[in-house]
Design a protein around this motif. Structure first.
Motif, short mmCIF file in Angstrom:
data_model
loop_
_atom_site.label_atom_id
_atom_site.label_comp_id
_atom_site.label_asym_id
_atom_site.label_seq_id
_atom_site.Cartn_x
_atom_site.Cartn_y
_atom_site.Cartn_z
N THR A 50 0.27 -6.49 6.49
CA THR A 50 1.46 -6.02 6.95
C THR A 50 1.21 -4.61 7.19
OG1 THR A 50 2.94 -5.69 5.19
CG2 THR A 50 2.89 -7.96 6.39
N LEU A 51 2.01 -3.91 7.92
CA LEU A 51 2.09 -2.28 8.14
C LEU A 51 2.48 -1.83 7.04
CD1 LEU A 51 1.32 -0.17 9.95
CD2 LEU A 51 3.43 -0.20 10.66
N GLY A 52 3.40 -2.59 6.13
CA GLY A 52 4.05 -1.65 5.11
C GLY A 52 2.93 -1.81 3.84
N GLU A 53 2.15 -2.87 3.72
CA GLU A 53 0.97 -2.69 2.65
C GLU A 53 -0.02 -1.80 3.18
OE1 GLU A 53 0.09 -6.97 2.96
OE2 GLU A 53 1.16 -7.61 1.44
N PHE A 54 -0.24 -1.69 4.39
CA PHE A 54 -1.11 -0.61 4.77
C PHE A 54 -0.63 0.67 4.47
CE2 PHE A 54 -2.34 2.77 7.85
CZ PHE A 54 -3.70 2.57 7.59
N LYS A 55 0.38 1.16 4.69
CA LYS A 55 1.03 2.43 4.20
C LYS A 55 0.85 2.38 2.74
CE LYS A 55 4.19 2.76 8.05
NZ LYS A 55 5.69 2.89 8.73
N GLU A 56 1.23 1.53 1.87
CA GLU A 56 1.30 1.58 0.32
C GLU A 56 -0.19 1.93 -0.17
OE1 GLU A 56 2.75 -1.86 -1.53
OE2 GLU A 56 4.80 -1.81 -0.41
N THR A 57 -1.28 1.05 0.82
CA THR A 57 -2.29 1.42 0.18
C THR A 57 -3.18 2.83 0.70
OG1 THR A 57 -3.01 -0.83 0.73
CG2 THR A 57 -5.06 0.54 0.54
N LEU A 58 -2.45 3.14 1.86
CA LEU A 58 -2.90 4.53 2.21
C LEU A 58 -2.42 5.78 1.32
CD1 LEU A 58 -4.44 6.41 4.39
CD2 LEU A 58 -2.17 6.32 5.72
N VAL A 59 -0.99 5.39 0.77
CA VAL A 59 -0.58 6.39 0.13
C VAL A 59 -1.29 6.55 -1.32
CG1 VAL A 59 1.58 7.07 -1.22
CG2 VAL A 59 1.69 6.67 1.20
N ILE A 60 -1.53 5.25 -1.89
CA ILE A 60 -2.13 5.42 -3.22
C ILE A 60 -3.34 5.76 -3.01
CG2 ILE A 60 -3.01 3.70 -5.06
CD1 ILE A 60 -0.61 1.93 -4.18
N SER A 61 -4.06 5.53 -1.99
CA SER A 61 -5.70 6.25 -1.90
C SER A 61 -5.73 7.79 -1.86
CB SER A 61 -6.31 5.68 -0.71
OG SER A 61 -6.34 4.39 -0.83
N ILE A 62 -4.71 8.24 -0.93
CA ILE A 62 -4.66 9.94 -1.00
C ILE A 62 -3.82 10.35 -2.42
CG2 ILE A 62 -3.07 11.45 0.21
CD1 ILE A 62 -2.98 9.80 2.51
N LEU A 63 -2.82 9.80 -2.95
CA LEU A 63 -2.80 10.16 -4.37
C LEU A 63 -3.81 10.29 -5.43
CD1 LEU A 63 0.97 8.76 -4.71
CD2 LEU A 63 0.23 11.08 -4.35
N PHE A 64 -4.62 8.99 -5.35
CA PHE A 64 -5.77 8.84 -6.16
C PHE A 64 -6.65 10.21 -5.87
CE2 PHE A 64 -10.30 7.72 -6.71
CZ PHE A 64 -10.16 7.33 -8.03
N ILE A 65 -7.26 10.15 -4.74
CA ILE A 65 -7.95 11.35 -4.40
C ILE A 65 -7.48 12.46 -4.64
CG2 ILE A 65 -9.24 12.48 -2.22
CD1 ILE A 65 -9.33 9.73 -0.83
#
Length: 87
Positions: A50-65
């Motif tokens: 879903t779009l919500g899961e995509f947003k969660e993944t994107l935020v987690i990736s940005i935070l990790f980087i």
């Protein structure tokens, strides 16, 4: 992207390609461990992304980087950055 940045900085720091190849192979093996060794012939997977899961993944990736990859990269190559000629 974040892991690639860390691997590049490790290469700059240690100048050892075999180390980077080994780390990359371990990451690939651990990433595909369940897919290659477990029999999933009886499992039915209904994958809905879903779009919500995509947003969660994107935020987690940005935070990790931002929190892990970039500071670790600067830490690994700080000696090389000091010796870099300034123009």
């Amino acid at each position: 992207f974040g892991l690639g940045l860390i691997l590049q900085c490790l290469f700059v720091r240690f100048e050892n390609l075999y180390l980077i190849i080994s780390i990359h192979a371990i990451i690939n093996y651990l990433g595909s461990f369940n897919n290659n060794l477990l029999d999933k012939s009886n499992d039915i997977v209904n994958a809905v992304y879903t779009l919500g899961e995509f947003k969660e993944t994107l935020v987690i990736s940005i935070l990790f980087i931002g929190i892990v990859a970039i500071p670790l990269s600067f830490f690994l190559i700080r000696r090389e950055l000091r010796n870099y000629p300034r123009t």
